[in-house]
Motif scaffolding. Structure first.
Motif, PDB file in Angstrom:
ATOM      1  N   ASP A 161       0.845  -1.178   0.000  1.00  0.00           N
ATOM      2  CA  ASP A 161       0.000   0.000   0.000  1.00  0.00           C
ATOM      3  C   ASP A 161       0.883   1.232   0.000  1.00  0.00           C
ATOM      4  O   ASP A 161       1.993   1.198   0.509  1.00  0.00           O
ATOM      5  N   ARG A 162       0.322   2.289  -0.571  1.00  0.00           N
ATOM      6  CA  ARG A 162       1.057   3.551  -0.566  1.00  0.00           C
ATOM      7  C   ARG A 162       0.766   4.274   0.747  1.00  0.00           C
ATOM      8  O   ARG A 162      -0.405   4.429   1.088  1.00  0.00           O
ATOM      9  N   THR A 169      -0.059   7.003   1.753  1.00  0.00           N
ATOM     10  CA  THR A 169      -0.603   8.334   1.458  1.00  0.00           C
ATOM     11  C   THR A 169      -1.690   8.685   2.465  1.00  0.00           C
ATOM     12  O   THR A 169      -2.343   9.722   2.336  1.00  0.00           O
ATOM     13  N   HIS A 191      -8.488   2.104   4.306  1.00  0.00           N
ATOM     14  CA  HIS A 191      -9.954   2.230   4.357  1.00  0.00           C
ATOM     15  C   HIS A 191     -10.641   0.905   4.008  1.00  0.00           C
ATOM     16  O   HIS A 191      -9.978  -0.106   3.764  1.00  0.00           O
ATOM     17  N   GLY A 233     -12.049  -0.079   1.374  1.00  0.00           N
ATOM     18  CA  GLY A 233     -11.672  -0.600   0.050  1.00  0.00           C
ATOM     19  C   GLY A 233     -10.435  -1.487   0.143  1.00  0.00           C
ATOM     20  O   GLY A 233     -10.372  -2.547  -0.481  1.00  0.00           O
ATOM     21  N   HIS A 234      -9.465  -1.047   0.938  1.00  0.00           N
ATOM     22  CA  HIS A 234      -8.268  -1.876   1.130  1.00  0.00           C
ATOM     23  C   HIS A 234      -8.646  -3.200   1.768  1.00  0.00           C
ATOM     24  O   HIS A 234      -8.095  -4.244   1.441  1.00  0.00           O
ATOM     25  N   GLY A 248      -6.577  -5.031  -5.461  1.00  0.00           N
ATOM     26  CA  GLY A 248      -7.834  -4.575  -6.041  1.00  0.00           C
ATOM     27  C   GLY A 248      -7.721  -4.530  -7.560  1.00  0.00           C
ATOM     28  O   GLY A 248      -6.622  -4.633  -8.116  1.00  0.00           O
ATOM     29  N   ASP A 291      -7.903  -2.252  -9.768  1.00  0.00           N
ATOM     30  CA  ASP A 291      -7.107  -1.213 -10.430  1.00  0.00           C
ATOM     31  C   ASP A 291      -5.661  -1.659 -10.649  1.00  0.00           C
ATOM     32  O   ASP A 291      -4.947  -1.068 -11.461  1.00  0.00           O
ATOM     33  N   LEU A 317     -14.252  -1.428  -4.485  1.00  0.00           N
ATOM     34  CA  LEU A 317     -15.312  -0.868  -3.637  1.00  0.00           C
ATOM     35  C   LEU A 317     -15.537   0.590  -4.028  1.00  0.00           C
ATOM     36  O   LEU A 317     -14.592   1.376  -4.048  1.00  0.00           O
ATOM     37  N   LYS A 343     -14.349   4.293  -7.259  1.00  0.00           N
ATOM     38  CA  LYS A 343     -13.385   3.664  -6.368  1.00  0.00           C
ATOM     39  C   LYS A 343     -13.193   4.499  -5.108  1.00  0.00           C
ATOM     40  O   LYS A 343     -12.924   5.697  -5.181  1.00  0.00           O
ATOM     41  N   MET A 344     -13.311   3.825  -3.964  1.00  0.00           N
ATOM     42  CA  MET A 344     -12.919   4.463  -2.717  1.00  0.00           C
ATOM     43  C   MET A 344     -11.403   4.603  -2.775  1.00  0.00           C
ATOM     44  O   MET A 344     -10.701   3.633  -3.029  1.00  0.00           O
ATOM     45  N   SER A 345     -10.903   5.806  -2.573  1.00  0.00           N
ATOM     46  CA  SER A 345      -9.472   6.035  -2.737  1.00  0.00           C
ATOM     47  C   SER A 345      -9.011   7.165  -1.840  1.00  0.00           C
ATOM     48  O   SER A 345      -9.677   8.206  -1.748  1.00  0.00           O
ATOM     49  N   LYS A 346      -7.869   6.943  -1.179  1.00  0.00           N
ATOM     50  CA  LYS A 346      -7.338   7.945  -0.265  1.00  0.00           C
ATOM     51  C   LYS A 346      -7.240   9.306  -0.938  1.00  0.00           C
ATOM     52  O   LYS A 346      -7.549  10.325  -0.345  1.00  0.00           O
ATOM     53  N   SER A 347      -6.785   9.298  -2.177  1.00  0.00           N
ATOM     54  CA  SER A 347      -6.548  10.569  -2.861  1.00  0.00           C
ATOM     55  C   SER A 347      -7.854  11.278  -3.229  1.00  0.00           C
ATOM     56  O   SER A 347      -7.821  12.426  -3.626  1.00  0.00           O
TER      57      SER A 347
END
Ligand code: ATP
Ligand code: MG
Length: 333
Positions: free
Chosen positions: A9-10, A12, A16, A18-19, A149, A151, A187, A195-199
């Motif tokens: 994982d990054r 960042t 969450h 999604g992970h 995931g 992506d 997710l 996509k649920m994404s930190k960014s």
């Protein structure tokens, strides 16, 4: 020798839901069967966050806490900090010769992420070429399996191509990795985004408090075509129901809510309240373990350093083989 898992994982931000469904769940499930390495990819995080390197240290700690919180066993799983394994940079450089510019430009995930990130001064070479360094991450550990995931599928494909090319050109040293998708390959975000994404800031974090989870659930995107609770609603493509499907163990309740939603006999508020209850009981034990480890930062640092040391030893041994295969293990005295 046990088969290996490498994934990562990054750092960042904290991890969450999604992970969890995309990758962490499989890591926890397979940790006793596979020799598992989890890379905290700080070098990759820099590729689009190089202006804020000061956040990495704290984020690495937070990601490690998330790993421990979901049940990765530090006696089994090695947490490896990417920048502390310089051999990865070396392998990346060699791999750069095996990939064409055109191939990188076709990578659909990188294309999508470039669009999202809106780089003002143009796309940094480091970001654009991260699939190559990711191939080095996976192959230096000779990973058989990569829980990720959806992506990440183009990255695994890129890694496989590099391995085939390397093994054909030099010698059969590297292992072709296989992707393993999670229960939910992608997710969606709380905003209904793909996509649920930190960014993207559309996340429910594993470490969120009950109150934060409640707020995020109650403000979730639902069916945009539905104005009143008495309107027949859409369940498909509605993230609130997607989350119910994944996180609510009471299947009968979910079916009943779906039926009433379709008929227009239940409001969004009730559907969300029930989702909150399900998510909160899923997250409660994770939150508790997280707090236990957060209170012992020294122990967490030791776990990170020990994992990184073991990871680096594997990387060094692969690099000896790589240099020999490439005939650059010179014997000058
Ligand atoms: P960033 O926005 O910084 O890229 P991210 O939220 O995409 O963060 P990563 O660290 O890039 O998270 O991804 C780590 C792993 O988690 C990858 O295997 C990725 O596929 C998986 N993952 C991330 N988000 C999701 C999601 N919404 N659904 C399923 N898997 C996911
Ligand atoms: Mg990502």
């Amino acid at each position: 020798m046990n088969k290996r898992i490498l994934t990562g994982d990054r750092p960042t931000g904290p991890l969450h839901l999604g992970h969890y469904v995309g990758s962490l769940q499989n890591r926890v499930k397979l940790q006793h069967e596979y020799d598992t390495y989890v890379l905290i990819a700080d070098v990759q995080a820099l590729t689009d966050n190089f202006e804020h390197p000061e956040k990495l240290g704290e984020n690495i700690f937070q990601v490690a806490l998330d790993y421990l919180a979901v049940g990765l066993d530090p006696e089994k799983v090695k947490f490896v900090v990417q920048s502390m394994v310089p051999e990865l940079a070396e392998l990346t450089i060699y791999f750069m010769n095996l990939v064409t510019v055109a191939t990188l430009e076709r990578n659909p995930t990188v294309k999508e992420e470039i669009k999202q990130r809106n780089f003002v001064k143009g796309v940094p070479v480091g970001f654009w070429s991260y699939p190559i360094s990711q191939a080095a991450d996976i192959t230096i550990f000779k990973a058989d399996l990569v829980p990720v995931g959806e992506d990440q599928l183009p990255m695994i494909e890129q890694a496989r191509e590099i391995v085939r090319r390397f093994n054909r050109l030099y010698a059969k040293v590297l292992v072709e990795p296989r992707a393993l998708l999670g229960a939910m390959a992608r997710l969606p975000g709380t905003d209904g985004g793909a996509k649920m994404s930190k960014s993207l800031g559309n996340c429910i974090y594993l470490g969120d408090s009950s109150e934060q989870v409640r707020k995020r659930v109650m403000s979730m995107f639902t069916d945009p075509t539905r104005i009143h609770p008495t309107d027949p609603g859409h369940v498909e493509g509605n993230p609130v129901f997607t989350y119910h499907d994944v996180f609510n163990p009471d299947k009968a309740e979910v079916e009943e809510l779906k039926e009433r939603y379709r008929k227009g006999t239940v409001g969004d508020v009730e559907v969300k309240q029930k989702l909150f209850a399900a998510l909160d009981s899923f997250l409660a034990p994770i939150r508790e373990r997280r707090a236990e480890f957060a209170a012992k930062p020294k122990r967490v640092h030791e776990i990170i350093m020990e994992g990184t040391r073991k990871g680096r030893a594997v990387a060094q041994s692969t690099m000896d083989e790589v240099r020999t295969a490439m005939k650059i293990a010179y014997k000058f005295q």
